[in-house]
Design a protein around this motif. Structure first.
Motif, PDB file in Angstrom:
ATOM      1  N   TRP A   4       0.836  -1.191   0.000  1.00 43.72           N
ATOM      2  CA  TRP A   4       0.000   0.000   0.000  1.00 43.72           C
ATOM      3  C   TRP A   4       0.877   1.251   0.000  1.00 43.72           C
ATOM      4  CZ3 TRP A   4      -4.691  -2.008  -0.496  1.00 43.72           C
ATOM      5  CH2 TRP A   4      -4.954  -3.254   0.067  1.00 43.72           C
ATOM      6  N   CYS A  58       0.976   5.302   0.973  1.00 42.90           N
ATOM      7  CA  CYS A  58       0.334   6.259   1.879  1.00 42.90           C
ATOM      8  C   CYS A  58      -0.204   7.439   1.066  1.00 42.90           C
ATOM      9  CB  CYS A  58       1.350   6.752   2.901  1.00 42.90           C
ATOM     10  SG  CYS A  58       0.770   8.094   3.940  1.00 42.90           S
ATOM     11  N   LYS A  59      -1.482   7.711   1.191  1.00 39.77           N
ATOM     12  CA  LYS A  59      -2.128   8.783   0.435  1.00 39.77           C
ATOM     13  C   LYS A  59      -1.526  10.145   0.746  1.00 39.77           C
ATOM     14  CE  LYS A  59      -6.533  10.814  -0.874  1.00 39.77           C
ATOM     15  NZ  LYS A  59      -5.846  11.493  -1.957  1.00 39.77           N
ATOM     16  N   ASP A  97      -3.001  -0.283  -3.780  1.00 40.61           N
ATOM     17  CA  ASP A  97      -3.822   0.920  -3.733  1.00 40.61           C
ATOM     18  C   ASP A  97      -3.088   1.995  -2.953  1.00 40.61           C
ATOM     19  OD1 ASP A  97      -6.007   2.550  -4.193  1.00 40.61           O
ATOM     20  OD2 ASP A  97      -7.413   1.373  -2.993  1.00 40.61           O
ATOM     21  N   ILE A 117      -3.768   4.379   0.095  1.00 42.35           N
ATOM     22  CA  ILE A 117      -4.725   4.406   1.192  1.00 42.35           C
ATOM     23  C   ILE A 117      -4.293   5.382   2.289  1.00 42.35           C
ATOM     24  CG2 ILE A 117      -5.477   2.037   0.740  1.00 42.35           C
ATOM     25  CD1 ILE A 117      -3.838   1.111   3.177  1.00 42.35           C
ATOM     26  N   THR A 118      -5.246   5.754   3.121  1.00 46.22           N
ATOM     27  CA  THR A 118      -4.949   6.641   4.248  1.00 46.22           C
ATOM     28  C   THR A 118      -4.392   5.827   5.413  1.00 46.22           C
ATOM     29  OG1 THR A 118      -7.111   6.416   5.285  1.00 46.22           O
ATOM     30  CG2 THR A 118      -6.886   8.144   3.578  1.00 46.22           C
ATOM     31  N   ASP A 142      -7.160   3.885   6.918  1.00 48.06           N
ATOM     32  CA  ASP A 142      -7.437   2.641   6.188  1.00 48.06           C
ATOM     33  C   ASP A 142      -6.444   1.552   6.605  1.00 48.06           C
ATOM     34  OD1 ASP A 142      -9.479   3.854   4.661  1.00 48.06           O
ATOM     35  OD2 ASP A 142      -8.052   4.450   3.088  1.00 48.06           O
ATOM     36  N   PHE A 143      -5.179   1.946   6.756  1.00 49.10           N
ATOM     37  CA  PHE A 143      -4.156   0.987   7.155  1.00 49.10           C
ATOM     38  C   PHE A 143      -4.435   0.454   8.554  1.00 49.10           C
ATOM     39  CE2 PHE A 143       0.111  -0.124   8.817  1.00 49.10           C
ATOM     40  CZ  PHE A 143       0.439  -1.111   7.901  1.00 49.10           C
ATOM     41  N   LYS A 178      -7.327   0.176   9.974  1.00 46.21           N
ATOM     42  CA  LYS A 178      -8.474  -0.743   9.880  1.00 46.21           C
ATOM     43  C   LYS A 178      -8.014  -2.118   9.402  1.00 46.21           C
ATOM     44  CE  LYS A 178     -11.980   2.744   9.236  1.00 46.21           C
ATOM     45  NZ  LYS A 178     -12.286   3.777   8.278  1.00 46.21           N
ATOM     46  N   ARG A 179      -7.056  -2.136   8.495  1.00 44.09           N
ATOM     47  CA  ARG A 179      -6.522  -3.401   7.977  1.00 44.09           C
ATOM     48  C   ARG A 179      -5.727  -4.128   9.068  1.00 44.09           C
ATOM     49  NH1 ARG A 179      -7.356  -4.644   3.426  1.00 44.09           N
ATOM     50  NH2 ARG A 179      -5.681  -6.167   3.414  1.00 44.09           N
TER      51      ARG A 179
END
Length: 160
Positions: A117, A119-120, A139, A141-142, A145-146, A148-149
Motif C-alpha cells: 500500500w 500512503c495517500k 492501492d 490508502i490513508t 485505512d491501514f 483498519k486493515r
C-alpha cells in the motif's frame, strides 16, 4: 486451551525511509513472514515511497550520515563519494548471500502474497502519479485505512 493464543497471524510493516538498509529490512521481514505462513502487508509512507517508485527504486543508497551502525563520524560519512562507496560495498555483500535486487525482491514479495500500500498523504505531498508506482502496489490508502486493515487478534505492527 486456545492453541492460537499469542500466535502471529499478520505482520503490518510500515516503511518510512528508503535507505537501502531499511528497505531490505522491511522486505526480509515481510518475506520471512510469508515463508512462515504469516500474512504480511507493507505500507510505504514518506520517503519509504521511493522503494516502490519506478524511477527511484533502483537508485536507493545506504545512509552514511547520522547512521550509528556505520561506525564513522558524521563528517566522514558526508564526504563526497562515501554514500556511493558504502552502497557498492553493501550490494557486493548482499550479492554474496544471493539477496535479490530491489525490483526482483518486490516481484518475489508480490508473488508470495505480500500486500503493498502507498500512503495517500505522502503520495499527494510528493505529487506522485499512480503510474509512478510499482505495479504490485495494490492501492493508495490513508493511515486510517491501514489501521483498519491492522485490526484483529494476532496482528503485529512494525515501523521501520
Amino acid at each position: 486451551m486456545n492453541e492460537d493464543k499469542g500466535k502471529i497471524k499478520k505482520m503490518m510493516i510500515i516503511l518510512s525511509k528508503a535507505s537501502l538498509e531499511n528497505v531490505y529490512a522491511a522486505f526480509v521481514l515481510a518475506n520471512g513472514a510469508r515463508m512462515e505462513g504469516i500474512e504480511a502487508e507493507l505500507f510505504f509512507t514518506f520517503f519509504g515511497l521511493e522503494a516502490v517508485h519506478k524511477k527511484k527504486l533502483e537508485k536507493l543508497h545506504v545512509a552514511t550520515v547520522g547512521n550509528p551502525a556505520m561506525h564513522m563520524p558524521t563528517m566522514i560519512g558526508g564526504l563526497p563519494g562515501m554514500e556511493a562507496l558504502a552502497t557498492t560495498m553493501m550490494k557486493k555483500e548482499m550479492e554474496k548471500v544471493d539477496m535479490p535486487e530491489v525490483p526482483e525482491f518486490l516481484d518475489i514479495l508480490y508473488a508470495s502474497g505480500v500486500r503493498m500500500w502507498a500512503c495517500k498523504l505522502a503520495f499527494d505531498m510528493f505529487h506522485y502519479k499512480e503510474d509512478d508506482l510499482y505495479e504490485g502496489v495494490e492501492d493508495i490508502i490513508t493511515v486510517g485505512d491501514f489501521y483498519k486493515r491492522s485490526e484483529g487478534e494476532g496482528v503485529h505492527m512494525l515501523f521501520i
